[in-house]
Design a protein around this motif. Structure first.
Motif, PDB file in Angstrom:
ATOM      1  N   MET A 429      38.487  37.712  46.675  1.00 23.80           N
ATOM      2  CA  MET A 429      39.803  38.356  46.717  1.00 23.80           C
ATOM      3  C   MET A 429      40.501  38.269  45.364  1.00 23.80           C
ATOM      4  O   MET A 429      41.192  39.206  44.948  1.00 23.80           O
ATOM      5  N   SER A 430      40.332  37.162  44.643  1.00 25.92           N
ATOM      6  CA  SER A 430      40.935  37.032  43.314  1.00 25.92           C
ATOM      7  C   SER A 430      40.386  38.086  42.367  1.00 25.92           C
ATOM      8  O   SER A 430      41.131  38.728  41.611  1.00 25.92           O
ATOM      9  N   GLY A 431      39.069  38.286  42.388  1.00 24.98           N
ATOM     10  CA  GLY A 431      38.477  39.324  41.548  1.00 24.98           C
ATOM     11  C   GLY A 431      38.938  40.711  41.941  1.00 24.98           C
ATOM     12  O   GLY A 431      39.179  41.567  41.087  1.00 24.98           O
ATOM     13  N   PHE A 432      39.093  40.949  43.252  1.00 20.23           N
ATOM     14  CA  PHE A 432      39.538  42.265  43.715  1.00 20.23           C
ATOM     15  C   PHE A 432      40.976  42.548  43.300  1.00 20.23           C
ATOM     16  O   PHE A 432      41.312  43.672  42.892  1.00 20.23           O
ATOM     17  N   VAL A 433      41.841  41.529  43.390  1.00 14.61           N
ATOM     18  CA  VAL A 433      43.236  41.710  42.969  1.00 14.61           C
ATOM     19  C   VAL A 433      43.303  42.026  41.481  1.00 14.61           C
ATOM     20  O   VAL A 433      44.056  42.913  41.048  1.00 14.61           O
ATOM     21  N   ALA A 434      42.500  41.310  40.666  1.00 17.43           N
ATOM     22  CA  ALA A 434      42.466  41.598  39.228  1.00 17.43           C
ATOM     23  C   ALA A 434      41.981  43.022  38.973  1.00 17.43           C
ATOM     24  O   ALA A 434      42.506  43.720  38.089  1.00 17.43           O
ATOM     25  N   TYR A 435      41.024  43.479  39.740  1.00 16.40           N
ATOM     26  CA  TYR A 435      40.509  44.847  39.583  1.00 16.40           C
ATOM     27  C   TYR A 435      41.574  45.878  39.974  1.00 16.40           C
ATOM     28  O   TYR A 435      41.759  46.887  39.291  1.00 16.40           O
ATOM     29  N   ARG A 436      42.280  45.612  41.064  1.00 18.35           N
ATOM     30  CA  ARG A 436      43.277  46.567  41.537  1.00 18.35           C
ATOM     31  C   ARG A 436      44.467  46.681  40.590  1.00 18.35           C
ATOM     32  O   ARG A 436      45.170  47.697  40.590  1.00 18.35           O
ATOM     33  N   MET A 437      44.707  45.668  39.774  1.00 23.36           N
ATOM     34  CA  MET A 437      45.788  45.761  38.793  1.00 23.36           C
ATOM     35  C   MET A 437      45.517  46.844  37.765  1.00 23.36           C
ATOM     36  O   MET A 437      46.455  47.385  37.166  1.00 23.36           O
ATOM     37  N   ASP A 438      44.253  47.167  37.535  1.00 24.17           N
ATOM     38  CA  ASP A 438      43.893  48.239  36.611  1.00 24.17           C
ATOM     39  C   ASP A 438      43.730  49.569  37.327  1.00 24.17           C
ATOM     40  O   ASP A 438      43.226  50.536  36.751  1.00 24.17           O
ATOM     41  N   THR A 439      44.159  49.623  38.600  1.00 20.57           N
ATOM     42  CA  THR A 439      44.111  50.867  39.367  1.00 20.57           C
ATOM     43  C   THR A 439      45.498  51.143  39.907  1.00 20.57           C
ATOM     44  O   THR A 439      45.759  51.028  41.112  1.00 20.57           O
ATOM     45  N   PRO A 440      46.465  51.451  39.027  1.00 17.05           N
ATOM     46  CA  PRO A 440      47.848  51.626  39.481  1.00 17.05           C
ATOM     47  C   PRO A 440      47.995  52.836  40.391  1.00 17.05           C
ATOM     48  O   PRO A 440      47.270  53.825  40.270  1.00 17.05           O
ATOM     49  N   ALA A 441      48.936  52.729  41.317  1.00 16.97           N
ATOM     50  CA  ALA A 441      49.175  53.814  42.264  1.00 16.97           C
ATOM     51  C   ALA A 441      49.844  54.989  41.574  1.00 16.97           C
ATOM     52  O   ALA A 441      50.617  54.835  40.639  1.00 16.97           O
ATOM     53  N   SER A 442      49.538  56.155  42.040  1.00 15.22           N
ATOM     54  CA  SER A 442      50.132  57.373  41.496  1.00 15.22           C
ATOM     55  C   SER A 442      51.343  57.770  42.322  1.00 15.22           C
ATOM     56  O   SER A 442      51.365  57.621  43.549  1.00 15.22           O
ATOM     57  N   GLU A 443      52.348  58.282  41.654  1.00 16.52           N
ATOM     58  CA  GLU A 443      53.554  58.734  42.349  1.00 16.52           C
ATOM     59  C   GLU A 443      53.285  59.963  43.214  1.00 16.52           C
ATOM     60  O   GLU A 443      54.026  60.261  44.136  1.00 16.52           O
ATOM     61  N   LYS A 444      52.213  60.702  42.921  1.00 16.57           N
ATOM     62  CA  LYS A 444      51.944  61.956  43.611  1.00 16.57           C
ATOM     63  C   LYS A 444      51.129  61.763  44.889  1.00 16.57           C
ATOM     64  O   LYS A 444      50.898  62.716  45.618  1.00 16.57           O
TER      65      LYS A 444
END
Length: 511
Positions: A429-444
């Motif tokens: 889960m720690s690795g996944f959270v770090a990965y998701r930080m580089d996948t920011p959500a789009s406003e659209k």
């Protein structure tokens, strides 16, 4: 239906009503400081959304109170003791029987009511309130808009807008070069005020914004009077001989007017914008420079993951207990909402939330040395998995081994080796959270897509949790099958909710 049950029910009902009322008052009390003026946060979001946030907080507090006084520290023994002794007239036994089992639940209920109303930054219930408040009322966004408007560069605004502002003035008090002067001059500050006032007037002509201009705390009437007075003072100042004291006094009055204008305009911009990109487009039009800042206010994400972990344990264990009692061993039912739930929460939070918190800290430090923010650093993700594994396993050792009353001696290395299996899921889960930080959500992204993606992440991580936990618990003896079942079921919900909540978005700020 006994008299004891009726009295306990009435007390629960009255207590829940009082909790709901105190939570309602507490939610309304929070103010947002925009400059020198406090502002009510309901002016930064649509009314329906604000009331939904308030209702959510009130219901969460009421549910926690009912769980506290019904399951965790029930008031029923105290009510039963009082009724039985009053019925028999044995007042001495009534006093003698008031021990820890009957008094502590009453003290806990009173403290819970006190914490709801206690305005203190270290109050855990107020931290929860502010988190829900921020999620619905977006006050931090309003503060950022206010600061961007205060420090906007008038030289960056469109020339047509400058001409439009000058043409709308009843008395010519702005020269074309005033927008390019130093921000400390009277000319620049007055041009700034004229720009802000002109933009506010565009909103004043629309009926949907009428409540902003009727709200006394936003001081629209005072703004109009002060603006007209400043117009005359600036004209007189420009025609008179330079005077140091008069210039300083005029600058002070102009700054005060700027603060009021920015506060009202920030409310209007945030309320009237359909998305965050629209907000910052309006700010940029007024001279505010914006840029993308990755992952601001990380403490809110830490609070979110803490809340999600707690909910996952409570939801997972109670559903697992229900399934256990209904299908596996109906003749040997497990209790709902007993002390094990609280112990599991106290165990799960350090082995999951602590590694995730270290991921946020490491991410902040890593960004200072990262050349290109668009690159994915898989080495960093792997490092976070290793750190998460070490921290979570160590936490497991400290919590389970050092608190075990039968442990005669403690060997850290030996215990660490035995508890390594409990660190696998937190590491992933720690690795996944770090990965998701580089996948920011789009406003659209639309709501349906976001919900579907979160649900798929929930199922995916839940399946991973089941597989890993079946391996981690395969040495449990047959008498512990109920414990193994609840462990696996609880892990499914904890990991699933953490995976579904791992969604981050970029924050647009001003330079």
């Amino acid at each position: 239906m006994t008299i004891e049950f009726m009295i306990n029910f009435v007390l629960q009902f009255l207590g829940a009503g009082l909790v709901f009322f105190l939570a309602y008052r507490s939610f309304q009390k929070r103010r947002i400081q925009l400059g020198a003026e406090p502002t009510l946060p309901q002016y930064f979001i649509r009314r329906s959304t604000y009331w939904a946030g308030m209702a959510s907080y009130c219901m969460v507090m009421t549910a926690l109170y009912l769980l506290l006084t019904w399951r965790w520290l029930p008031l029923e023994p105290l009510v039963t003791h009082i009724v039985e002794n009053l019925r028999s007239g044995e007042l001495l036994n009534l006093l003698m029987g008031l021990d820890g089992g009957t008094i502590i639940p009453l003290i806990a209920a009173g403290l819970f009511l006190f914490f709801i109303a206690w305005e203190n930054k270290f109050n855990p219930l107020l931290i929860l309130r502010d988190s829900i408040h921020d999620a619905f009322a977006i006050p931090t966004k309003a503060v950022e808009v206010y600061n961007a408007l205060i420090s906007s560069r008038l030289s960056a605004i469109d020339d047509n807008l400058k001409k439009q502002i000058a043409n709308r003035l009843l008395v010519q008090s702005i020269d074309p070069g005033d927008f390019d002067k130093s921000s400390a001059t009277v000319e620049y500050k007055w041009a700034h005020n004229c720009l802000l006032f002109d933009q506010i007037q565009n909103y004043a002509n629309q009926s949907s914004y009428r409540r902003f201009f009727n709200e006394p705390s936003l001081k629209w009437g005072e703004i109009c009077i002060s603006y007209n007075a400043m117009s005359e003072k600036v004209i007189v100042w420009k025609e008179a001989e330079p005077h140091y004291t008069k210039t300083l006094n005029l600058i002070k009055e102009l700054d005060n007017l700027t603060g009021l204008l920015c506060r009202l305009l920030a409310s209007l911009v945030v309320f009237g914008s359909a998305s965050e990109s629209d907000i910052w487009a309006s700010v940029k039009q007024l001279g505010g420079r914006v840029h993308q800042a990755r992952l601001k206010h990380t403490y809110k994400y830490v609070l979110l993951f803490t809340a999600v972990t707690t909910i996952g344990v409570m939801l997972g264990r109670e559903i697992s207990v229900s399934l256990h009692n209904a299908f596996l061993f109906p003749d040997k039912p497990l209790p709902h909402f007993d002390g094990n739930t609280l112990r599991w929460i106290a165990y799960v939070i350090p082995i999951y939330v602590l590694p995730i918190t270290l991921v946020f800290i490491s991410r902040t430090l890593a960004l200072k040395h990262q050349q290109d923010e668009s690159d994915r650093n898989y080495g960093f993700y792997l490092a976070m998995m290793i750190v998460g594994f070490i921290v979570s396993t160590t936490s497991s050792v400290l919590v389970l081994e050092l608190t075990h009353y039968r442990k005669e001696y403690f060997n850290f290395l030996e215990s660490f080796m035995q508890h390594m299996r409990w660190g696998i899921l937190p590491a992933l889960m720690s690795g996944f959270v770090a990965y998701r930080m580089d996948t920011p959500a789009s406003e659209k992204e639309d709501l349906g897509k976001l919900v579907l993606e979160a649900f798929l992440r929930f199922l995916g991580w839940g399946a991973i949790a089941v597989i890993i936990m079946l391996y981690a618990t395969d040495d449990m003896i047959i008498e512990e099958i109920n414990l193994r079942f609840t462990l696996v079921g609880t892990s499914f919900f904890v990991l699933g909710l953490l995976g579904a909540s791992a969604r981050f978005k970029t924050t647009t700020r001003f330079d």
